[in-house]
Motif scaffolding. Sequence first.
Motif, PDB file in Angstrom:
ATOM      1  N   MET A   1     -66.075 -31.902  92.120  1.00 51.32           N
ATOM      2  CA  MET A   1     -66.291 -33.331  91.981  1.00 51.32           C
ATOM      3  C   MET A   1     -64.870 -34.131  92.299  1.00 51.32           C
ATOM      4  O   MET A   1     -63.762 -33.542  91.601  1.00 51.32           O
ATOM      5  CB  MET A   1     -66.667 -33.472  90.641  1.00 51.32           C
ATOM      6  N   SER A   2     -65.165 -35.322  92.739  1.00 50.56           N
ATOM      7  CA  SER A   2     -63.599 -36.005  92.867  1.00 50.56           C
ATOM      8  C   SER A   2     -63.346 -36.584  91.620  1.00 50.56           C
ATOM      9  O   SER A   2     -64.013 -36.813  90.673  1.00 50.56           O
ATOM     10  CB  SER A   2     -63.985 -37.078  94.158  1.00 50.56           C
ATOM     11  N   THR A   3     -62.088 -37.074  91.465  1.00 51.84           N
ATOM     12  CA  THR A   3     -61.475 -37.749  90.228  1.00 51.84           C
ATOM     13  C   THR A   3     -62.246 -39.245  90.269  1.00 51.84           C
ATOM     14  O   THR A   3     -62.438 -39.840  91.412  1.00 51.84           O
ATOM     15  CB  THR A   3     -59.788 -37.909  90.554  1.00 51.84           C
ATOM     16  N   PRO A   4     -62.304 -39.475  88.828  1.00 58.65           N
ATOM     17  CA  PRO A   4     -63.293 -40.977  88.931  1.00 58.65           C
ATOM     18  C   PRO A   4     -62.222 -41.929  89.247  1.00 58.65           C
ATOM     19  O   PRO A   4     -60.887 -41.890  89.183  1.00 58.65           O
ATOM     20  CB  PRO A   4     -63.357 -40.969  87.221  1.00 58.65           C
ATOM     21  N   GLU A  28     -68.400 -41.062  88.123  1.00 60.00           N
ATOM     22  CA  GLU A  28     -67.498 -41.404  89.327  1.00 60.00           C
ATOM     23  C   GLU A  28     -66.642 -42.366  89.340  1.00 60.00           C
ATOM     24  O   GLU A  28     -65.687 -42.788  90.191  1.00 60.00           O
ATOM     25  CB  GLU A  28     -68.317 -41.652  90.761  1.00 60.00           C
ATOM     26  N   GLN A 305     -71.995 -48.500  91.912  1.00 62.06           N
ATOM     27  CA  GLN A 305     -71.852 -47.154  92.684  1.00 62.06           C
ATOM     28  C   GLN A 305     -71.576 -47.471  94.194  1.00 62.06           C
ATOM     29  O   GLN A 305     -70.871 -46.683  94.606  1.00 62.06           O
ATOM     30  CB  GLN A 305     -73.445 -46.498  92.475  1.00 62.06           C
ATOM     31  N   VAL A 308     -67.837 -48.307  94.360  1.00 67.61           N
ATOM     32  CA  VAL A 308     -67.003 -47.086  94.232  1.00 67.61           C
ATOM     33  C   VAL A 308     -67.056 -46.426  95.800  1.00 67.61           C
ATOM     34  O   VAL A 308     -66.065 -46.131  96.302  1.00 67.61           O
ATOM     35  CB  VAL A 308     -67.434 -45.843  93.436  1.00 67.61           C
ATOM     36  N   LYS A 309     -68.170 -46.463  96.460  1.00 63.83           N
ATOM     37  CA  LYS A 309     -68.063 -45.897  97.821  1.00 63.83           C
ATOM     38  C   LYS A 309     -67.305 -46.786  98.866  1.00 63.83           C
ATOM     39  O   LYS A 309     -66.527 -46.336  99.680  1.00 63.83           O
ATOM     40  CB  LYS A 309     -69.472 -45.570  98.312  1.00 63.83           C
ATOM     41  N   ARG A 312     -63.613 -46.396  98.257  1.00 65.30           N
ATOM     42  CA  ARG A 312     -63.186 -44.929  98.859  1.00 65.30           C
ATOM     43  C   ARG A 312     -63.159 -45.065 100.386  1.00 65.30           C
ATOM     44  O   ARG A 312     -62.919 -44.165 101.030  1.00 65.30           O
ATOM     45  CB  ARG A 312     -63.877 -44.069  98.147  1.00 65.30           C
TER      46      ARG A 312
END
Length: 350
Positions: A1-4, A28, A305, A308-309, A312
């Motif tokens: 799992m990626s870092t928050p 996340e 959500q 966040v994407k 990133r």
Amino acid sequence: MSTPLRIALIGVGNMGQQHYQHLKTLAEACLCAVADPGPQAAAVAAQWQVPHFADHQTLLREIRPDAVIVANPNNLHVSTAQDCLAAGVPVLLEKPVGVHLDEVRELVAATRTTGVPVLVGHHRRHNPLIARAHELLRSGALGRLTNVTALWQLQKPEHYFDIPWRREAGAGMLLTNLIHDLDLLRHLCGEVRQVQAITSNSVRGYANEDCAAVLLQFDNGALGSLTGSDAAAAPWSWELDSGENPVYPRQADQPCYLLAGTQGALSIPQLKRWHYAEAGAGWHQPLLMQQESFVPDEALRLQLQHFVKVARGEVAPLVSAADAARTLALIEAIRQAAATGRACTPTHIE
């Protein structure tokens, strides 16, 4: 799992606190700091157990967050977002994207120059109900769109206007409320070619409008109307009908948008689709009603959500700065049409 993802919050007023309530439910992402010069901000930050800064530039320099939510006053949106872009930090910018088109053009240019993404918080587009309506329209379920009727009619209590800026020019329902509905109409029905409008402040007499009637001609040829009032004892608005925000008592049986086309019609938020059993039928045959389904979810949480994407680099913003600028351009065209009594064309935004 990626870092928050470490997200900072600039502005801890009503919308900032709503964002925090959803942010703390995400695995996340996490809140890393807040910036707000207000007298209550330090106590809020202490309650949330994150560092507090009076100045957002100090926050950007000392905390170096992965992303930022900007929820400060409207007139600070563009300048704050530009500071974040200059620091290389992706932004979720609350609506409206700005107050004037000239400043928003500068923000759009900055997103292109820096390559840092901005997601504008027209959160209703993230609602699964709207996603399903959008899918139905794009699939051709209504045929060629012909007419759109939008309603925003409710009663704001008098104490709402105890805050002085809410009685001032520019703080009326066009920029504060109807901007949401106009953004959804653009999203669902396409761009607007021209508008005509009448506004009035005859109920309260404040410097901003309390009633508005807007005619819209869409690029696809459809014609629409949006009638609004924040001084009407009426049940027709997204807030009262959709159930999206539990602070408003829901009128679940009442529609706020009616979309009609050559092959069918759709009521929103009920998502009832009306159509004939056979092609070529007309008003002497009964219309059939089909209840369209969707899975309800929190629009603000889904927006976070998605952000966040976006931050990133995994997806493009559902509502970019340029997209949101076109909604602001529509607001300005409506204001111009109301002031001049002439049909007006929204300014083109690349």
